[in-house]
Design a protein around this motif. Structure first.
Motif, PDB file in Angstrom:
ATOM      1  N   GLN A  76      42.633 -46.732   4.017  1.00 54.10           N
ATOM      2  CA  GLN A  76      41.950 -47.286   5.418  1.00 54.10           C
ATOM      3  C   GLN A  76      42.973 -47.280   6.468  1.00 54.10           C
ATOM      4  O   GLN A  76      42.686 -47.237   7.663  1.00 54.10           O
ATOM      5  CB  GLN A  76      40.943 -48.567   5.427  1.00 54.10           C
ATOM      6  N   ASN A  83      44.250 -57.820  -2.696  1.00 47.52           N
ATOM      7  CA  ASN A  83      43.158 -56.854  -2.483  1.00 47.52           C
ATOM      8  C   ASN A  83      43.283 -55.751  -1.692  1.00 47.52           C
ATOM      9  O   ASN A  83      43.077 -54.469  -2.111  1.00 47.52           O
ATOM     10  CB  ASN A  83      41.981 -57.726  -2.216  1.00 47.52           C
ATOM     11  N   ARG A  84      43.891 -56.190  -0.405  1.00 43.77           N
ATOM     12  CA  ARG A  84      43.925 -54.998   0.496  1.00 43.77           C
ATOM     13  C   ARG A  84      45.079 -53.975   0.601  1.00 43.77           C
ATOM     14  O   ARG A  84      44.907 -53.044   1.151  1.00 43.77           O
ATOM     15  CB  ARG A  84      43.700 -55.646   1.956  1.00 43.77           C
ATOM     16  N   ILE A 139      46.346 -50.013   3.282  1.00 45.07           N
ATOM     17  CA  ILE A 139      45.160 -50.835   3.242  1.00 45.07           C
ATOM     18  C   ILE A 139      44.082 -50.108   2.565  1.00 45.07           C
ATOM     19  O   ILE A 139      43.896 -49.032   3.140  1.00 45.07           O
ATOM     20  CB  ILE A 139      44.967 -51.295   4.795  1.00 45.07           C
ATOM     21  N   VAL A 140      43.679 -50.566   1.583  1.00 45.54           N
ATOM     22  CA  VAL A 140      42.574 -49.848   0.781  1.00 45.54           C
ATOM     23  C   VAL A 140      41.270 -50.990   1.018  1.00 45.54           C
ATOM     24  O   VAL A 140      41.470 -52.050   1.300  1.00 45.54           O
ATOM     25  CB  VAL A 140      42.935 -49.695  -0.586  1.00 45.54           C
ATOM     26  N   ASN A 141      40.180 -50.168   0.784  1.00 46.14           N
ATOM     27  CA  ASN A 141      38.782 -51.193   0.607  1.00 46.14           C
ATOM     28  C   ASN A 141      38.659 -51.348  -0.668  1.00 46.14           C
ATOM     29  O   ASN A 141      39.379 -50.755  -1.660  1.00 46.14           O
ATOM     30  CB  ASN A 141      37.745 -50.466   1.539  1.00 46.14           C
ATOM     31  N   ALA A 142      37.539 -52.185  -1.119  1.00 41.16           N
ATOM     32  CA  ALA A 142      37.201 -52.256  -2.286  1.00 41.16           C
ATOM     33  C   ALA A 142      37.027 -51.037  -3.157  1.00 41.16           C
ATOM     34  O   ALA A 142      37.056 -51.373  -4.519  1.00 41.16           O
ATOM     35  CB  ALA A 142      35.717 -53.066  -2.459  1.00 41.16           C
ATOM     36  N   ARG A 143      36.745 -49.833  -2.815  1.00 40.53           N
ATOM     37  CA  ARG A 143      36.735 -48.635  -3.800  1.00 40.53           C
ATOM     38  C   ARG A 143      38.009 -48.300  -3.764  1.00 40.53           C
ATOM     39  O   ARG A 143      38.000 -46.916  -4.568  1.00 40.53           O
ATOM     40  CB  ARG A 143      35.720 -47.966  -3.115  1.00 40.53           C
ATOM     41  N   ALA A 173      44.127 -62.259  -1.133  1.00 40.16           N
ATOM     42  CA  ALA A 173      43.329 -61.191  -0.058  1.00 40.16           C
ATOM     43  C   ALA A 173      44.402 -60.184   0.229  1.00 40.16           C
ATOM     44  O   ALA A 173      43.943 -59.375   0.364  1.00 40.16           O
ATOM     45  CB  ALA A 173      43.268 -62.032   1.126  1.00 40.16           C
ATOM     46  N   ASP A 174      45.721 -60.419   0.131  1.00 43.49           N
ATOM     47  CA  ASP A 174      46.770 -59.240   0.459  1.00 43.49           C
ATOM     48  C   ASP A 174      46.834 -58.276  -0.989  1.00 43.49           C
ATOM     49  O   ASP A 174      46.820 -57.152  -0.851  1.00 43.49           O
ATOM     50  CB  ASP A 174      47.842 -59.912   0.345  1.00 43.49           C
TER      51      ASP A 174
END
Lengths: 382, 665
Positions: B248, B63-64, B240-244, B60-61
């Motif tokens: 953020q 990812n974000r 922190i990024v989103n899936a695209r 999860a980390d």
């Protein structure tokens, strides 16, 4: 049915009947819907966008309609329309096959001007009612003979085949399972159940090799671990497992789920909303929501056991089984126990069709419970 | 039928549907509870796995969180007095977020209309943008003017998906003036990334840095050779990024600020450099001015220049072609890579070599316009001949016949040795890339590379700086400087103050160069500029006088009557680019195709009474050194002597850098 019968059935006024409604079920339904509104507020990143509002208004409107239906329509009505409803739903499925609109690669919808219908949803209720009616009228001794198994099998096979062809594997499975549960509760002989299980395993293998579409087969392959493709068919489940696995006992907090809020979790407002619940409210939140559904099913089974007519029993139990199938398949899917088949979490996932189907089913359950003492008078209307 | 029905009824066991239902409903409920239990168990199991391995938390980390590199501000480049020649400034640009655009052709077309660009530009921009991220802004047009930026800004509401923003960009305020010495930065190429990856230790981090779209690396000039000094240390931000991949937020506790690159103080003087470039006008060539004592290059001009700003964001094909196909070769750093036959400017070297070979001061040569040697006649540029000339007069009038014979007396080995002592054929590391050595041939070299013995004819030609030999304008300036400082081996430099750069010690005296020989040659150079018949009589007359008290060079006015003139000593050169055919011989140079015309050269030092500066000018295909290169050198020397930059307090890098850093914060 006269006007006076509408308002005084069994000597009760409509107000007395209102009081006697199964308020426990209604409360649980409302609680589940509240969870849905809450989660859609979170899906919208904590804003009152269209999504949570639509969800709440849709539920309130549908709830009002089913309460009126439950008050006005008694068990005999449902018995009376069981077969016509089934026949109508089947005709519509055929119509979809012939003239249906194709959206997102599947031919599921009938466009009727401004209205668009998804007849496979009607069929979920119609199959339960029709089979309940069938066993209601059938001599219990005949249920054990091979001859009398043929009609219910055909009644199930026809819609399942049509829906599979759309293709909509999830809905076909729901119809199949609801139908089989009603048959089983209706008194199917154990040796036939055992034989059926053998046939089912064989059928599954056959389906995998020759009926399933490639994308469905891919999902099964990923699920079985035959192929590993985290960015393809397995991506949804992988992200869902990451969200649930990293959530902890109490979750990351409302509006704080990183996988959900940052869009790593796909379809979080529909099929994967349970993942979002667990991510934000933890294992405990997941337990609580499953507990609400368990309570709903328990209460529905209670209605089934209390009903005096076999029709009422089978219809209520069929609804309980259908909702249970929704919940089990959906939650098992998001934690990777079964392949992804696109079944929403009832009353929580966004989308009008599934909510209407489930609530319409509860109109029947509430109505059966309210009129549980009606024997259903075998021979009435035939 | 009735019989059969009866039979069925009698043989089937008694069954009560309600009892069966109740039993089976209980069974179904147990099954349901079991399924639910399995689901709950699986959820708990996922979390238990995570408690042990942290695999899902880590995923999860991963990812974000995304580590975003923050490019450091690049060091500023200053001239010797602190004028900013290259710095990081704000660039206004219009970008597009593809995901927000409904109709790409329409919206880019409207941007093109606002900016006054054509549909061809729009078509190319769309193709370029489509290759990038759908969710991050992709630049459409960089380098907008403030007016263009505002024009886009006010129309943003009707341009869905378009953003107007600013970014750091390297800017060269004097564009063409410093294009060659300073060069430019560009986006790293795939080759840069591949090269970085060859370093096993730091390669991966460097490659990641280079892939950042905001990063620029030096690609030419000092920007390339001083990359490690200028670029500084990259910082990073944990975002922190989103899936695209769209940012953020940021974890500011993990932030590391970038460290600004160190600045450079050059030896160049902006005033003089600009004067030099202006004096070339449309002509192609190079000019160098050097301090003859410490080697500081005050001018390092290569004409025509080009606009380095065009390269920073990737130069367009049309612009590049315009530069690349120009026969005057604006992209070519002529000062260090241009190799020219020195022509008559080489005669001082021949003169010294001849003196070393024992040629006496009263050795005279009779010039009749040509010199017959080895079966052919070597012509003097003065077809009527110069009559009897000694070394002094031969230099003054640039008599070829004298130096044909002087070369024969000196011999090619001695000429080559003296040439090298004066810096010809040597690579001087003035911190820019691609410095060429030129060529000083000698009999050994000739045999090894041409495969035939050296001949006396080659020696004769050597005497007038023609033939295989070639020198760069920088070497020509070093030669003039070493003549001007009475034989000290001064070395040129371009960077005055930068980390690792030390003040040079005094230049050592060159061995074997006798003061008396030097004095003869220098006198001849003085004659060139100041005596009747000197080939640079006009160019050498600066029209400057010396202030009797301060010694400063000032322009002549009525008040300066009686003050001493400021003089220079120099030498013209006119070098053939190719052997003239009989058809070309005698034709006026303006009727000859540009690229076949002679190169014009001039080198000098001054002021004569106390030399401090040396200057070399080469004008490609300019014609005669006296009429083309001389006047340019005159203007440059005039400006240099009046300004006298070596006597002014130079800027200190520490103070300049501190001011820049302060202004930024």
């Amino acid at each position: 049915m006269t006007a006076s019968a509408l308002f005084s059935s069994g000597g009760n006024t409509i107000f007395e009947r209102f009081r006697k409604l199964n308020w426990q079920i209604i409360t649980v339904l409302c609680a589940i819907a509240c969870v849905g509104v809450m989660m859609h507020f979170s899906v919208s990143s904590g804003a009152w966008t269209d999504m949570p509002l639509t969800h709440g208004i849709r539920f309130a409107a549908a709830m009002s309609v089913i309460l009126i239906a439950a008050l006005v329509l008694d068990a005999r009505f449902w018995l009376a329309i069981a077969y016509p409803l089934y026949a109508g739903a089947l005709l519509l499925l055929v119509a979809v096959e012939l003239f249906g609109a194709t959206r997102m690669g599947a031919q599921r919808w009938l466009d009727l001007g401004p209205l668009s219908l998804q007849p496979s949803e009607f069929m979920k209720i119609a199959i339960v009612l029709a089979l309940a009616r069938y066993y209601h009228q059938l001599d219990a001794r005949k249920t054990g003979t091979v001859l009398w198994i043929v009609p219910p099998f055909l009644m199930i096979a026809a819609p399942v085949g049509l829906v599979m062809h759309q293709p909509d594997l999830g809905t076909a499975m729901l119809i199949l399972m609801a139908g089989l549960v009603v048959m089983f509760l209706g008194g199917l002989l154990w040796r036939i159940v055992a034989a059926g299980a053998v046939v089912a395993v064989g059928g599954a293998i056959f389906a995998y090799t020759s009926v399933l579409h490639q994308y469905q087969r891919d999902r099964v392959n990923v699920f079985l671990g035959i192929t590993d493709d985290p960015l393809g068919a397995g991506y949804h489940v992988l992200q869902s497992k990451i969200a649930i696995g990293s959530a902890g006992l109490f979750g990351r907090g409302y509006l704080q789920g990183t996988q959900s809020q940052l869009d790593f979790l796909p379809e979080k407002h529909t099929d994967f909303i349970f993942t979002m619940i667990v991510e934000e409210f933890g294992l405990l939140g997941g337990f609580l929501v499953l507990g609400l559904f368990a309570a709903l099913m328990g209460l529905t089974m209670q209605v089934a056991l209390r009903a005096r007519s076999l029709f009422g029993k089978l219809a209520a139990a069929g609804v309980a089984a259908t909702v249970a199938c929704y919940v089990f398949i959906n939650t098992a899917m998001v934690i990777g126990l079964v392949p992804v088949v696109g079944i929403p979490l009832p009353i929580i996932s966004f989308g009008g069709t599934a909510m209407l189907t489930v609530l319409a089913a509860y109109a029947i359950v509430l109505s059966i419970d309210l009129h549980r003492d009606q024997h259903g008078a075998r021979g009435w209307l035939w | 039928m009735s019989k059969r029905g009866k039979k069925v009824g009698s043989t089937l066991p008694k069954r009560d549907a309600n009892v069966i239902f109740s039993r089976r409903a209980a069974l179904m409920s147990f099954v349901g509870a079991g399924v639910m239990g399995a689901i709950l168990f699986r959820m708990a199991q996922l979390q238990a796995e995570n408690l042990i391995s942290q695999q899902y938390t880590a995923a999860a980390d991963e990812n974000r969180f995304d580590t975003r590199i923050v490019p450091p501000p690049r060091g500023v480049i200053f001239d010797r007095f602190g004028t900013i020649l290259a710095q990081t400034s704000k660039d206004y640009l219009v970008a597009v977020i593809q995901n927000d655009v409904d109709d790409m052709e329409e919206v880019v077309g409207r941007v093109a209309t606002i900016l006054g660009l054509d549909s061809e530009w729009a078509r190319r921009a769309i193709i370029r943008v489509r290759g990038g991220s759908r969710y991050e802004p992709q630049p459409l047009k960089e380098g907008l003017t403030w007016e263009e930026f505002n024009a886009i800004n006010v129309r943003l509401p009707e341009l869905r998906g378009i953003v107007a923003t600013s970014a750091d960009v390297r800017a060269y305020p004097y564009d063409v003036v410093y294009a060659h010495p300073i060069g430019y930065v560009q986006k790293p190429t795939q080759r840069d990334v591949d090269l970085a990856l060859e370093d096993p230790a730091a390669g991966a981090a460097r490659a990641m840095y280079l892939r950042n779209p905001q990063v620029r690396v030096g690609k030419a000039g000092l920007e390339a050779s001083m990359e490690t000094v200028l670029h500084g240390d990259a910082g990073w931000r944990k975002v922190i990024v989103n899936a695209r991949g769209v940012e953020q937020g940021e974890d500011e506790t993990e932030r590391r600020e970038p460290v600004r690159g160190s600045g450079l103080v050059l030896t160049l003087d902006h005033e003089l450099q600009r004067t030099a470039m202006q004096n070339f006008g449309e002509q192609a060539g190079s000019a160098v001015v050097m301090d003859i004592h410490n080697g500081d290059m005050l001018v390092m001009a290569s004409a025509p220049g080009f606009d380095p700003n065009l390269f920073v964001n990737g130069i367009g094909q049309a612009d590049f072609d315009a530069y690349n196909l120009d026969e005057k070769k604006p992209l070519y750093h002529k000062t260090v890579t241009g190799v020219y036959a020195p022509g008559s400017t080489f005669k001082m070297i021949v003169g010294i070599a001849a003196k070393q070979a024992g040629v006496e001061d009263d050795w005279h040569v009779s010039c009749g316009g040509g010199f017959y040697y080895g079966g052919r006649t070597f012509r003097c540029w003065q077809r009527n001949g110069h009559g009897r000339v000694n070394l002094h007069n031969a230099l003054k009038v640039s008599c070829d016949v004298y130096f044909y014979q002087a070369a024969l007396r000196a011999g090619p080995e001695r000429i080559a040795a003296v040439s090298r002592q004066f810096g010809l054929g040597e690579v001087f590391d003035v911190s820019v890339p691609n410095i060429r050595a030129g060529l000083i041939p000698d009999p050994v070299w000739w045999r090894e590379n041409r495969g035939e013995p050296w001949t006396g004819g080659l020696t004769v030609n050597y005497g007038i700086g023609q033939g295989a030999m070639g020198v760069t304008p920088l070497q020509l300036a070093v030669m003039a400087a070493r003549l001007g400082n009475n034989g000290h081996a001064v070395v040129p430099r371009l960077v005055r103050d930068a980390p690792g750069v030390r003040e040079p010690g005094p230049a050592p005296r060159m061995n074997g160069i006798e003061a008396e020989h030097l004095a003869r040659v220098r006198d001849g150079m003085w004659g060139v500029c100041n005596e009747g018949g000197g080939t640079a009589r006009r160019a050498g007359d600066l029209q400057l006088v010396r202030h009797p008290e301060t010694g400063a060079a000032v322009e002549i006015t009525p008040e300066t009557r009686g003050w001493e003139p400021v003089q220079i000593a120099g030498k013209t050169g006119t070098a053939q680019v190719r052997a003239l055919t009989d058809a070309l011989r005698g034709r006026h140079y303006s009727t000859i195709e540009w690229r076949f015309r002679d190169n014009a050269l001039f080198c000098c030092f001054g002021p004569w009474h106390e030399p401090r500066y040396a200057c070399a000018v080469v004008v490609e295909h300019g014609g005669a050194g006296s009429s083309v290169a001389g006047p340019i050198a005159r203007e440059i020397m005039r400006a240099t002597l009046m300004r006298d930059p070596s006597r002014r307090e130079p800027a200190r890098l520490a103070e300049l850098d501190a001011a820049i850093a302060g202004g930024r914060a």
